[in-house]
Design a protein around this motif. Structure first.
Motif, PDB file in Angstrom:
ATOM      1  N   LEU A  10     -44.872  -9.849 -23.141  1.00 54.27           N
ATOM      2  CA  LEU A  10     -44.296 -11.192 -23.181  1.00 54.27           C
ATOM      3  C   LEU A  10     -42.914 -11.158 -23.820  1.00 54.27           C
ATOM      4  N   ASP A  11     -42.760 -10.385 -24.890  1.00 54.80           N
ATOM      5  CA  ASP A  11     -41.451 -10.247 -25.523  1.00 54.80           C
ATOM      6  C   ASP A  11     -40.420  -9.718 -24.538  1.00 54.80           C
ATOM      7  N   ALA A  12     -40.815  -8.747 -23.731  1.00 58.20           N
ATOM      8  CA  ALA A  12     -39.890  -8.183 -22.741  1.00 58.20           C
ATOM      9  C   ALA A  12     -39.524  -9.217 -21.683  1.00 58.20           C
ATOM     10  N   CYS A  13     -40.479 -10.042 -21.289  1.00 56.18           N
ATOM     11  CA  CYS A  13     -40.202 -11.109 -20.320  1.00 56.18           C
ATOM     12  C   CYS A  13     -39.233 -12.130 -20.899  1.00 56.18           C
ATOM     13  N   LEU A  14     -39.453 -12.503 -22.150  1.00 58.52           N
ATOM     14  CA  LEU A  14     -38.578 -13.477 -22.793  1.00 58.52           C
ATOM     15  C   LEU A  14     -37.177 -12.916 -22.990  1.00 58.52           C
ATOM     16  N   ALA A  15     -37.089 -11.630 -23.295  1.00 54.28           N
ATOM     17  CA  ALA A  15     -35.778 -10.998 -23.437  1.00 54.28           C
ATOM     18  C   ALA A  15     -35.045 -11.014 -22.101  1.00 54.28           C
ATOM     19  N   ARG A  16     -35.772 -10.763 -21.013  1.00 52.88           N
ATOM     20  CA  ARG A  16     -35.161 -10.808 -19.684  1.00 52.88           C
ATOM     21  C   ARG A  16     -34.607 -12.218 -19.409  1.00 52.88           C
ATOM     22  N   ALA A  17     -35.416 -13.225 -19.714  1.00 50.54           N
ATOM     23  CA  ALA A  17     -34.983 -14.600 -19.483  1.00 50.54           C
ATOM     24  C   ALA A  17     -33.751 -14.936 -20.313  1.00 50.54           C
ATOM     25  N   ALA A  18     -33.769 -14.549 -21.583  1.00 49.42           N
ATOM     26  CA  ALA A  18     -32.646 -14.860 -22.469  1.00 49.42           C
ATOM     27  C   ALA A  18     -31.364 -14.206 -21.990  1.00 49.42           C
ATOM     28  N   SER A  19     -31.479 -13.005 -21.437  1.00 50.14           N
ATOM     29  CA  SER A  19     -30.282 -12.279 -20.995  1.00 50.14           C
ATOM     30  C   SER A  19     -29.621 -12.925 -19.787  1.00 50.14           C
ATOM     31  N   TYR A  21     -45.775 -19.540 -28.129  1.00 48.36           N
ATOM     32  CA  TYR A  21     -45.575 -18.224 -28.736  1.00 48.36           C
ATOM     33  C   TYR A  21     -44.516 -18.346 -29.824  1.00 48.36           C
ATOM     34  N   ALA A  22     -44.953 -18.329 -31.072  1.00 49.50           N
ATOM     35  CA  ALA A  22     -44.069 -18.631 -32.198  1.00 49.50           C
ATOM     36  C   ALA A  22     -42.789 -17.789 -32.258  1.00 49.50           C
ATOM     37  N   PRO A  23     -42.825 -16.479 -31.998  1.00 47.09           N
ATOM     38  CA  PRO A  23     -41.585 -15.689 -32.113  1.00 47.09           C
ATOM     39  C   PRO A  23     -40.649 -15.825 -30.910  1.00 47.09           C
ATOM     40  N   ALA A  24     -40.975 -16.673 -29.946  1.00 49.45           N
ATOM     41  CA  ALA A  24     -40.190 -16.741 -28.705  1.00 49.45           C
ATOM     42  C   ALA A  24     -38.711 -16.982 -28.977  1.00 49.45           C
ATOM     43  N   PHE A  25     -38.392 -17.836 -29.930  1.00 50.33           N
ATOM     44  CA  PHE A  25     -36.995 -18.218 -30.178  1.00 50.33           C
ATOM     45  C   PHE A  25     -36.132 -17.034 -30.597  1.00 50.33           C
ATOM     46  N   THR A  26     -36.761 -15.971 -31.122  1.00 48.26           N
ATOM     47  CA  THR A  26     -35.970 -14.837 -31.617  1.00 48.26           C
ATOM     48  C   THR A  26     -35.193 -14.154 -30.490  1.00 48.26           C
ATOM     49  N   HIS A  27     -35.671 -14.290 -29.265  1.00 51.53           N
ATOM     50  CA  HIS A  27     -35.018 -13.596 -28.154  1.00 51.53           C
ATOM     51  C   HIS A  27     -33.724 -14.254 -27.715  1.00 51.53           C
ATOM     52  N   VAL A  28     -33.505 -15.466 -28.143  1.00 49.69           N
ATOM     53  CA  VAL A  28     -32.290 -16.169 -27.732  1.00 49.69           C
ATOM     54  C   VAL A  28     -31.217 -16.107 -28.816  1.00 49.69           C
ATOM     55  N   GLY A  29     -31.483 -15.299 -29.850  1.00 46.55           N
ATOM     56  CA  GLY A  29     -30.565 -15.246 -30.982  1.00 46.55           C
ATOM     57  C   GLY A  29     -29.131 -14.901 -30.618  1.00 46.55           C
ATOM     58  N   ASP A  56     -41.283  -7.342 -14.037  1.00 46.20           N
ATOM     59  CA  ASP A  56     -41.156  -8.046 -12.751  1.00 46.20           C
ATOM     60  C   ASP A  56     -42.495  -8.628 -12.329  1.00 46.20           C
ATOM     61  N   ALA A  57     -43.548  -7.850 -12.466  1.00 41.57           N
ATOM     62  CA  ALA A  57     -44.876  -8.298 -12.052  1.00 41.57           C
ATOM     63  C   ALA A  57     -45.348  -9.467 -12.914  1.00 41.57           C
ATOM     64  N   ALA A  58     -45.152  -9.365 -14.225  1.00 41.73           N
ATOM     65  CA  ALA A  58     -45.584 -10.436 -15.127  1.00 41.73           C
ATOM     66  C   ALA A  58     -44.843 -11.730 -14.814  1.00 41.73           C
ATOM     67  N   LEU A  59     -43.543 -11.638 -14.574  1.00 42.62           N
ATOM     68  CA  LEU A  59     -42.749 -12.831 -14.269  1.00 42.62           C
ATOM     69  C   LEU A  59     -43.156 -13.439 -12.930  1.00 42.62           C
ATOM     70  N   ALA A  60     -43.509 -12.591 -11.979  1.00 41.14           N
ATOM     71  CA  ALA A  60     -43.925 -13.097 -10.671  1.00 41.14           C
ATOM     72  C   ALA A  60     -45.239 -13.857 -10.774  1.00 41.14           C
ATOM     73  N   ILE A  61     -46.105 -13.436 -11.672  1.00 38.94           N
ATOM     74  CA  ILE A  61     -47.395 -14.108 -11.869  1.00 38.94           C
ATOM     75  C   ILE A  61     -47.186 -15.416 -12.627  1.00 38.94           C
ATOM     76  N   GLY A  62     -46.316 -15.381 -13.625  1.00 36.55           N
ATOM     77  CA  GLY A  62     -46.061 -16.556 -14.466  1.00 36.55           C
ATOM     78  C   GLY A  62     -46.017 -16.137 -15.910  1.00 36.55           C
ATOM     79  N   VAL A  63     -44.878 -16.337 -16.564  1.00 39.76           N
ATOM     80  CA  VAL A  63     -44.705 -15.837 -17.920  1.00 39.76           C
ATOM     81  C   VAL A  63     -45.685 -16.464 -18.903  1.00 39.76           C
TER      82      VAL A  63
END
Length: 211
Positions: free
Chosen positions: A57-66, A105-113, A20-27
């Protein structure tokens, strides 16, 4: 007995608090030090929940993808494509800095699989191959995210409070009167994004390349 400074109980926080804190600051811009300060702990405490900034960052991206909605059963292939484009735009609205983070971030796309798989399956139900579905989703997603980056630069303000759009208008009007790209208010919104999306969908009506 010596009198010392009362420290009180250590702040309690969990992984979701850190996300939550990381997303509030800016991913795209958060640092672990900033995250720690926001939740009221020392930076080393954050490492008890996440091994590194990339781990967070992976956790933030997973949150966004969900948060991305998937197609309803029976949707036409055109509806599936439009929904994907809309959801790509909306997830950027909901998670500031996401577009920039995805491209840096190269692995970012993996979270939207998983969610992309649902879209691919919806397109496959209309007779398209997994490779064709992947091409369409990638093309649409890239287009929307690239448009989003442009919009964010137009919305951003400098130290004086002037927006990128205002600076662009002033530069074009002053230096290149007949410039083919004339900035207007739509440049700070979806602009030509939907026109581009419809152009892609129209093209897919004629040909579906394999990825």
């Amino acid at each position: 007995m010596g009198v010392g400074k009362k420290t009180g109980p250590k702040p309690s926080f969990n992984r979701e608090d850190v996300v939550d804190a990381a997303l509030a600051i800016g991913v795209d811009t958060f640092t672990l030090a900033q995250v720690a300060k926001r939740i009221g702990v020392v930076t080393s405490a954050v490492y008890r929940r996440f091994d590194s900034r990339d781990d967070l960052l992976d956790a933030c991206l997973a949150r966004a993808a969900s948060s991305i909605a998937v197609p309803a059963p029976g949707a036409s292939w055109q509806e599936v494509c439009r929904l994907w484009a809309d959801e790509c735009w909306q997830v950027c609205e909901n998670f500031p800095g996401l577009a920039r983070a995805v491209y840096s971030y190269a692995p970012a796309f993996t979270h939207v699989g998983q969610v992309a798989g649902a879209y691919a399956a919806a397109l496959e139900s209309h007779g398209y191959t997994r490779g064709q579905a992947g091409f369409a989703l990638d093309f649409l997603g890239d287009t929307v995210f690239a448009c989003r980056l442009g919009v964010e630069s137009m919305r951003a303000t400098d130290g004086s409070g002037e927006s990128g759009l205002s600076r662009a208008k002033a530069r074009v009007g002053k230096e290149v009167l007949d410039h083919p790209f004339q900035p207007d208010e739509t440049w700070a919104d979806r602009g030509a994004t939907d026109v581009k999306v419809e152009f892609i969908i129209d093209g897919l009506g004629r040909h579906w390349p394999e990825m």
